[in-house]
Each structure stands twice: as structure tokens, then as C-alpha cells.
Design a protein around this motif. Structure first.
Motif, mmCIF file in Angstrom:
data_model
loop_
_atom_site.group_PDB
_atom_site.id
_atom_site.type_symbol
_atom_site.label_atom_id
_atom_site.label_comp_id
_atom_site.label_asym_id
_atom_site.label_seq_id
_atom_site.Cartn_x
_atom_site.Cartn_y
_atom_site.Cartn_z
ATOM 1 N N PHE A 1 -1.377 2.733 -8.314
ATOM 2 C CA PHE A 1 -0.932 2.080 -7.081
ATOM 3 C C PHE A 1 0.566 2.224 -6.815
ATOM 4 N N THR B 1 0.892 -1.165 0.000
ATOM 5 C CA THR B 1 0.000 0.000 0.000
ATOM 6 C C THR B 1 0.915 1.194 0.000
ATOM 7 N N THR C 1 -9.652 1.501 -4.743
ATOM 8 C CA THR C 1 -9.374 1.219 -6.150
ATOM 9 C C THR C 1 -10.159 2.211 -6.993
ATOM 10 N N ALA D 1 -5.418 5.029 -3.623
ATOM 11 C CA ALA D 1 -4.609 4.034 -2.928
ATOM 12 C C ALA D 1 -4.241 4.491 -1.528
#
Length: 407
Positions: free
Chosen positions: A276, A4, A378, A373
Motif C-alpha cells: 500500500f 490510496t 487488497t 492498491a
């Protein structure tokens, strides 16, 4: 391992402290060095701000107070973990004000679902402690809740939410009419604290309970004057971001192998970086393209403000360099070189860098969108061409966010 990407870490800072950047002037950018070894450095130079958004509200009449029976609305963006703080004077008092508990009104459940409807239970009534409630004489006591007054009976709060934009609307209604505590509300202020991936940058906006007040909240509590607080909030409000690990490509040819402006994302892995911060797919895809001489990755963790990442690379005369890193607090934005760059040039490349929208995810307010993110989300899918990011949001200039240098 999937990361993450926006979780702030000190690892990068520790790794990089052994390196020192040398300054370069304009002439350095035009100097050629034919030796093959180079180092490219990406620095996050953004200045952190406490609040991602802030503003004020007032009544619509000739006198800008909110009278019993009247309402006012505030629109703002937020993601999971963020909260809305506001303050307005209880007009029929010496120094009382309405506000929620710190850090503000809770906006999301722990599962990420937005909270909507009546949230009046979030509002509290506070005594600023700077004037005697009976005589109005100056005193110096800590800020404390007003006893025996139910603030939610005097003020109704209602939240609406637009999931696509991650935008809330808070409606404040004065319901004090006919009660023992009938009062107008003064103009007020509001703010949403920035979130850095692990915590809010300011978890006690406006005031600290059980401590002495400050000049800004005192002006609101005593006079309903929001000028000082508005100025303070404005100076401390702004979009911030982390950067992802950067992908660097050495190549031959006329076409940037990472992206093509005005064209759709080609599915090779730019989307994964832009959404991401994951460089692995593009790194793998580029290996099969003709003209690719080298692929390098700078960093292995997010790059918070004040930190930098770097990688060594090899380049020969005639080679070109391209690079990409995610604008972390976005749905699908990335920084990349806007023009072709000779890979043997040394100096700062920030002026050749631009911020792009990959066109693969619906945009939300940077640093305040629940599908980003940053909040474990998403992006909502979209199919648009790659374009430069415009001025829909007050994003800092490129040179105030990222510095790219080749040594």
C-alpha cells in the motif's frame, strides 16, 4: 491519514521544482565526504505508455479469417476502470469494422465485481468513411456507426474471469451465418489502456468517432490488415508505475534492517509498504532496533512518472544507508538497495537498487490487477520468502524506472 497511494498528484512536482540535481560520473560514486549532512533523492524516470497490454488475434485456418460459426479467444489482464478495446474488419464490406464504444468493453461493475458472460451488446459496427459503400470509390467522411445493422446479431462476445490472477478471456464468435449480413471477420487487434490512479492514459484507443480516420484503422477497415496498428500498439505498450514515499534508514551493523533476502516478511511493516505504500508501521518498528541511528521519510504523496522526492539525513563514517519504496502498480513489490551502502558515499545508487517481491500477496499483472492498491484492492494473502522479481512480467529495467542519488 491513510492514502490510496497511487492517486496521481502534482503536489510533489510543485514542492520539488526548487531543487536541481547535479550530474555525477563514475568517479563520484567512489568519493568519500565526511561531512554529516546529505540529501537522498528518488526520481520516477519511467516513460509513460498508453497501453498496459496489447496484441492481435486471427482465425486458425489456412486463411486467417474468422468464418461464420468459428471462434477465437483473447486473454488479458485488467483492473477496475480498465476496458478492452478491439477491432476487426467486417469482411464483406468496403470499409466497415467491428469495435466497441470508447474506451472499450466495460469489464467491472462500479463495486469492483467482474462482468462475465454474454457482453455482445458492447460490439458496434462502424463505417470508416474512407470508401463509398456502393462503388468503393475513395471518400473522406467521419467515422460513424453503420445504421440499421445490429452488430450483436453478427458477433457474440463472451467474457470469463479468473479472480486470482485478474485475467479475462474474451471469446469472439462469428454468428453472422444465415443472416442478411453474413461476413467473415479479419484478423484483429486488442489493447487495454494504462490507468494512472485517476484516469486512463488513452480513453479513445484506435479511432475517434465522428472524426476522420487514421491510417492504422483504415488498413483494418478496408483490407483487414493489422500490421500498422500492431506496430503502433507495440510501440505504445508497456508496464508503468508510481512510487510511494520512501523510507530511509541510517544504521550500524551487517544486516539490512528493512528486509532479508530469502527470509519471510517479519511483520515489522515492510508488507504495508510493499502492498500500500504506507511507511508508518516500519518507521515506528525500526525505532526500537539496536544500531538504528536515524529514520527518514522522503515525500508524503505518490510519485508519478517525471516526479521526484527527497529527504536530508545525517551520517558519520562507518554508518550505512538502506532505503525502500513501493513499486506502486503491483500487489506487493518494492525497490530497495540490494547491497550494503556506505552512508557517506555521494553519487547515483541506482545500480545498487533492485526490485523485490515481499512474498505477502499473490502477484497479478502490474498495472492490471484488480487486487492492487491502484484499483483500491487488497492483495490475496500468500506466505513466500522475500525474493527478487523475475521475468514473469515484462517489467522495465530498474534504471528505467527509478533513479536514486545522494548529494
Amino acid at each position: 491519514m491513510k492514502r490510496t497511494f497511487l492517486k496521481i498528484t502534482v503536489a510533489v512536482a510543485g514542492i520539488m521544482t526548487a531543487f536541481t540535481l547535479s550530474s555525477c560520473n563514475d568517479s563520484d560514486n567512489n568519493m568519500m565526504d565526511l561531512s554529516s549532512q546529505r540529501t537522498i533523492i528518488f526520481e520516477n524516470v519511467i516513460t509513460p505508455k498508453d497501453f498496459v497490454e496489447s496484441g492481435n488475434f486471427q482465425g486458425t485456418g489456412a486463411v486467417p479469417v474468422i468464418l461464420p460459426g468459428q471462434s477465437v479467444s483473447v486473454k488479458f489482464s485488467a483492473g477496475k476502470t480498465q476496458a478492452l478495446m478491439f477491432a476487426t474488419m467486417y469482411g464483406a464490406s468496403k470499409d466497415w469494422f467491428f469495435a466497441s464504444q470508447q474506451p472499450g468493453i466495460k469489464l467491472f461493475e462500479t463495486n469492483g465485481k467482474a462482468i462475465t458472460g454474454d457482453v455482445s451488446s458492447s460490439v458496434l459496427l462502424w463505417d470508416n468513411g474512407t470508401k463509398d459503400n456502393m462503388t468503393g470509390q475513395v471518400e473522406s467522411k467521419p467515422i460513424a456507426q453503420v445504421p440499421n445493422v445490429n452488430a450483436s446479431q453478427l458477433m457474440k462476445l463472451n467474457l470469463d474471469y479468473n479472480e486470482m490472477t485478474s485475467e479475462f478471456t474474451l471469446t469472439i464468435t462469428n454468428t453472422s451465418g444465415g443472416t442478411a449480413n453474413e461476413t467473415p471477420f479479419s484478423p484483429g487487434v486488442w489493447a487495454v489502456s494504462n490507468y494512472n490512479g485517476s484516469q486512463l492514459l488513452n480513453n479513445a484507443p484506435f479511432f475517434t468517432p465522428n472524426a476522420l480516420s487514421n491510417p492504422e484503422i483504415t488498413d483494418i477497415a478496408q483490407m483487414g490488415s493489422i500490421g500498422k496498428m500492431t506496430a503502433k500498439l507495440s510501440a505504445n505498450t508497456g508496464i508503468i508505475t508510481g512510487l510511494s514515499p520512501a523510507l530511509v534508514v541510517i544504521y550500524r551493523g551487517d544486516k539490512n534492517p528493512i528486509y532479508e533476502l530469502g527470509k519471510m516478511d517479519n511483520g515489522m511493516g515492510l508488507k504495508e509498504i510493499a502492498q500500500f505504500g504506507n511507511v508508518s508501521k516500519l518507521q515506528s518498528s525500526l525505532q526500537s532496533l539496536p544500531g538504528i541511528k536515524g529514520i527518514y521519510v522522503a515525500g508524503n504523496a505518490p510519485v508519478p512518472p517525471g516526479n521526484k522526492i527527497m529527504t536530508n539525513f545525517k551520517a558519520d563514517p562507518g554508518d550505512k544507508i538502506a532505503y525502500v519504496t513501493m513499486f506502486g502498480f503491483s500487489n506487493d513489490w518494492f525497490y530497495a538497495n540490494e547491497v550494503s551502502i556506505d552512508a557517506t558515499v555521494k553519487g547515483e545508487l541506482s545500480s545498487k537498487t533492485a526490485l523485490f517481491d515481499s512474498g505477502t500477496g499473490v502477484d497479478q499483472y502490474p498495472g492490471a490487477g484488480n487486487r492492487q492498491a491502484l484499483f483500491g484492492g487488497t492483495p490475496q494473502s500468500e506466505s513466500m520468502v522475500i525474493s527478487k522479481v523475475g521475468n514473469q512480467y515484462p517489467v522495465p529495467a530498474v534504471q528505467n524506472v527509478i533513479k536514486v542519488t545522494v548529494n
